[in-house]
Design a protein around this motif. Sequence first.
Motif, PDB file in Angstrom:
ATOM      1  N   ARG A 146      48.243  40.715  42.397  1.00 32.60           N
ATOM      2  CA  ARG A 146      47.126  41.337  43.057  1.00 32.60           C
ATOM      3  C   ARG A 146      46.446  40.281  43.856  1.00 32.60           C
ATOM      4  NH1 ARG A 146      45.240  46.113  40.794  1.00 32.60           N
ATOM      5  NH2 ARG A 146      46.505  46.979  39.520  1.00 32.60           N
ATOM      6  N   SER A 147      46.313  39.093  43.711  1.00 28.00           N
ATOM      7  CA  SER A 147      45.759  37.966  44.342  1.00 28.00           C
ATOM      8  C   SER A 147      46.740  37.908  45.852  1.00 28.00           C
ATOM      9  CB  SER A 147      45.545  36.523  43.828  1.00 28.00           C
ATOM     10  OG  SER A 147      45.414  35.669  44.477  1.00 28.00           O
ATOM     11  N   ARG A 191      45.583  41.161  47.933  1.00 26.16           N
ATOM     12  CA  ARG A 191      44.430  41.364  48.514  1.00 26.16           C
ATOM     13  C   ARG A 191      44.378  40.276  49.957  1.00 26.16           C
ATOM     14  NH1 ARG A 191      42.576  41.353  42.926  1.00 26.16           N
ATOM     15  NH2 ARG A 191      41.737  43.196  42.467  1.00 26.16           N
ATOM     16  N   SER A 192      45.139  38.947  49.705  1.00 23.63           N
ATOM     17  CA  SER A 192      45.117  38.007  50.884  1.00 23.63           C
ATOM     18  C   SER A 192      45.942  38.748  51.957  1.00 23.63           C
ATOM     19  CB  SER A 192      45.651  36.862  50.325  1.00 23.63           C
ATOM     20  OG  SER A 192      44.948  35.975  49.152  1.00 23.63           O
ATOM     21  N   THR A 232      43.930  41.355  53.795  1.00 28.88           N
ATOM     22  CA  THR A 232      43.044  40.847  54.708  1.00 28.88           C
ATOM     23  C   THR A 232      43.630  40.343  55.822  1.00 28.88           C
ATOM     24  OG1 THR A 232      41.456  40.196  52.767  1.00 28.88           O
ATOM     25  CG2 THR A 232      41.162  39.046  54.894  1.00 28.88           C
ATOM     26  N   GLU A 240      44.121  50.038  49.022  1.00 32.13           N
ATOM     27  CA  GLU A 240      42.909  49.595  48.345  1.00 32.13           C
ATOM     28  C   GLU A 240      42.749  50.679  46.970  1.00 32.13           C
ATOM     29  OE1 GLU A 240      39.932  48.327  52.185  1.00 32.13           O
ATOM     30  OE2 GLU A 240      40.111  50.377  51.443  1.00 32.13           O
ATOM     31  N   LEU A 298      45.271  49.236  44.576  1.00 31.34           N
ATOM     32  CA  LEU A 298      44.600  48.073  44.117  1.00 31.34           C
ATOM     33  C   LEU A 298      43.752  48.383  42.969  1.00 31.34           C
ATOM     34  CD1 LEU A 298      44.258  45.639  47.195  1.00 31.34           C
ATOM     35  CD2 LEU A 298      45.541  45.019  44.858  1.00 31.34           C
ATOM     36  N   GLU A 299      43.021  49.301  42.922  1.00 27.41           N
ATOM     37  CA  GLU A 299      42.075  49.424  41.903  1.00 27.41           C
ATOM     38  C   GLU A 299      42.684  50.103  40.691  1.00 27.41           C
ATOM     39  OE1 GLU A 299      39.355  52.617  43.609  1.00 27.41           O
ATOM     40  OE2 GLU A 299      38.611  51.070  45.481  1.00 27.41           O
TER      41      GLU A 299
END
Length: 784
Positions: A171-172, A175-176, A179, A206, A209-210
Amino acid sequence: MTGASLPEDCSKQWEILLLLISSEEKKIDRTSENEIDTMSYFSNNEAVRKIMLQWLQQMKSSYGKKINEFDTALKCDDVSLLWRQRGNDNFRANLIEESYRCYSKSVVYAKHNGPMYPLALANRSASLLRLKRFKECLADISMAIESGYPAEQQHKLLLRRVDCYIELGQRSNARSALTAATQYSSTLNLSDASALEFERHVKILEKKLENPVCVELEDDDQLPDLYGGSNADFNAASSAIELRRSETVGRFVVANQSARRGDVLFSEEPYAWVTLPSDEPSCEMCCQPDINLVPCSRCSRSVYCGVQCRARAALAFHRWECVGAQSDLFPTIGIAHLALRVLLLSTSQGFPMVPQQSTKPTTALELFKCYSDVDDIQIYKEGTPAFYRMFNLVTNFDKMNNNDYIQYALTATMLTIYLEHFTTFFEYLPSRVPYALSGEQLQLFAAAIILRSLGQLVCNGHATLSLSTVEEDGGRNGRTVTEREVRRATAIYPSAAMMNHSCEPNIINTFYKNRLIVRCASELSAGGEVYNCYGPHRAREPAARRRAQLRAQYMFTCACTACRDNDRKDFVLLFSAYVCQSCKCPVPVSEKRARCQQCCADFQLNRALAMIDRADDLALQAERASNMEERCEKMLASYKMKQQVWHRHHSSLRAAADKLARIYADLGDFGRSIELIKQNIQSLEYQFGSFSVEVAHELRKLSDVMLERIFKLPGHPDYRYWCLEAHKIMNKAVQLMELNYGKWEVLVKRLKEQEVFVASLLAECRTPDTTDCVHQNLHYNLKI
């Protein structure tokens, strides 16, 4: 030779050339000459050198080019584009596997500095995402961007990267990456439609990701440890075994302490290896099967599992082999490719200094003698250069047919000419030999290494195996799959090569990529010799045939227990025997009339053969039947007829039972399917042993049918009994598959997942009073 007629296809000329030239060369005296003398003779034979060079030039001009619009030895963007367009058509038709294969061909043929390469990689990454091969998808995305994928389209790849990270549970990183994709898109002048489409994909990601994602566990490919730790006196071997020498059998391996079934006796990387031609290519550097292939940057014939293996291979050997790969040279010359690889890898590693030598060798012959003048036991100590173990393997040249020896020498001559005229190898070699030899002596040294390796590989080589799974009947109506062993590579393992042969070995060879892992197949007592099987096995061939094969290739007459035991040496004939109509005993038949050895009743072979013909005709009708019920009826009639003729352990009767079991499984008659498979397991146990790979495969098949029954009939009164039996069978199948192949095989991992799943079903339907009685009432109990 001038009047000889050769095939137009130059690849088919090679064996004929060898036969023609070797028939005229009678000047080799192996009673007094060595490899250096032999190669010196041929290096000075201008007629032979001219023929070899001309043939190599023909091979290059015939194969090192564009073959047709679908295939080329060198890179060609037109061919790449054709395959990418085919991939696009299949992708749009939702034929994702086929699109992936087409895109992979597009990757292989694209020029690495051209526009087609990044496009092919990007398209393949789309197929990989759909196939849920997320790590490979990430690798393709990175390579596509690094190779110059169009900047105005990169935002799509960046979003695909986010999707992969999400699916992998990273997940990290996701997210990177999201972005970074958003920031990158803001630098582009996207049209309104493209911007809206991009935003839509961002919102989907998104939302993903939730939500929690089920993450696949990392592959646990930790290799097993050597039993008792490593042996400082025997490279790559367990401390439980040791290397000895005797006048009668030379070097051999014995146990210095007892070991149990499954204990690891050797874990050895090969000295040299070559992958074999296959529709399912393996990495040419590490032999990893089932790869998302990354091709050589110059040719379209060599592939790897990633850019790191490609770079390592280029340095180690491929820079010298690339032209040969383009010219289709290596499939033509067979085992000689591995002999060349021995030279190239030895050169890459650097030839060692000679031991305890006061004078420095100045000729190839002196250097050869120095490398031979060593203690053939001490060179197996840890820290000794691996080259000594390779160089001092037996060649059997002193026992070899003269024509064979001359053909090996001619092959070594040809490969030396290849290195001289088509590569810069001999410019590199002087820096890798620790002594100042002249250019002529270095060429002679290289040629002699190839010749020596050819002799060593014929009697010491290993085929590396792995499993490949295929659907039965091409997937038509089939609920069952089968697996086959695939030869991925040929390799040489100098330490494991020290094991002598037995037709009834006490070890099992398994492979992880190109590493050989040798386990005990049975209990091993202290002082007992460790035996490998060089091919002929007592459970597969009669003693006379085994001995003939061993004499032909390995130059010795087998005197193992299985060959000496008169009561057992023809044990294998039982599995091709007919059945006596009077007493049901086996009747091995080699003539038109035979007699039962038990009750002395005559056996009418012609009548039996006629019944088998009728049974085969029924089986053929079954294959052509329009519906499954008719197919089952005719196959059952065929099977019953064969039961009347063949002994119950006949291998062909097992094959007939297997076909019938598959039809029962497809019809949903799982009980009958299971009983037939159990019957086959008992027969295979009798022939090959309870821990054999043959029994392992049949147990895997049995577990599949049992699992299908559980899925299809969840409300059946015997459901819990079935779960208990299936769990027991799966547990045994996992044990045997791990023993024979290793826990890293995909099939073993799948079996473990099935075992865990059935265990969860048992937990859900647990009742307190039934467990013990169910296990006592199982219809089939394995001997394991």
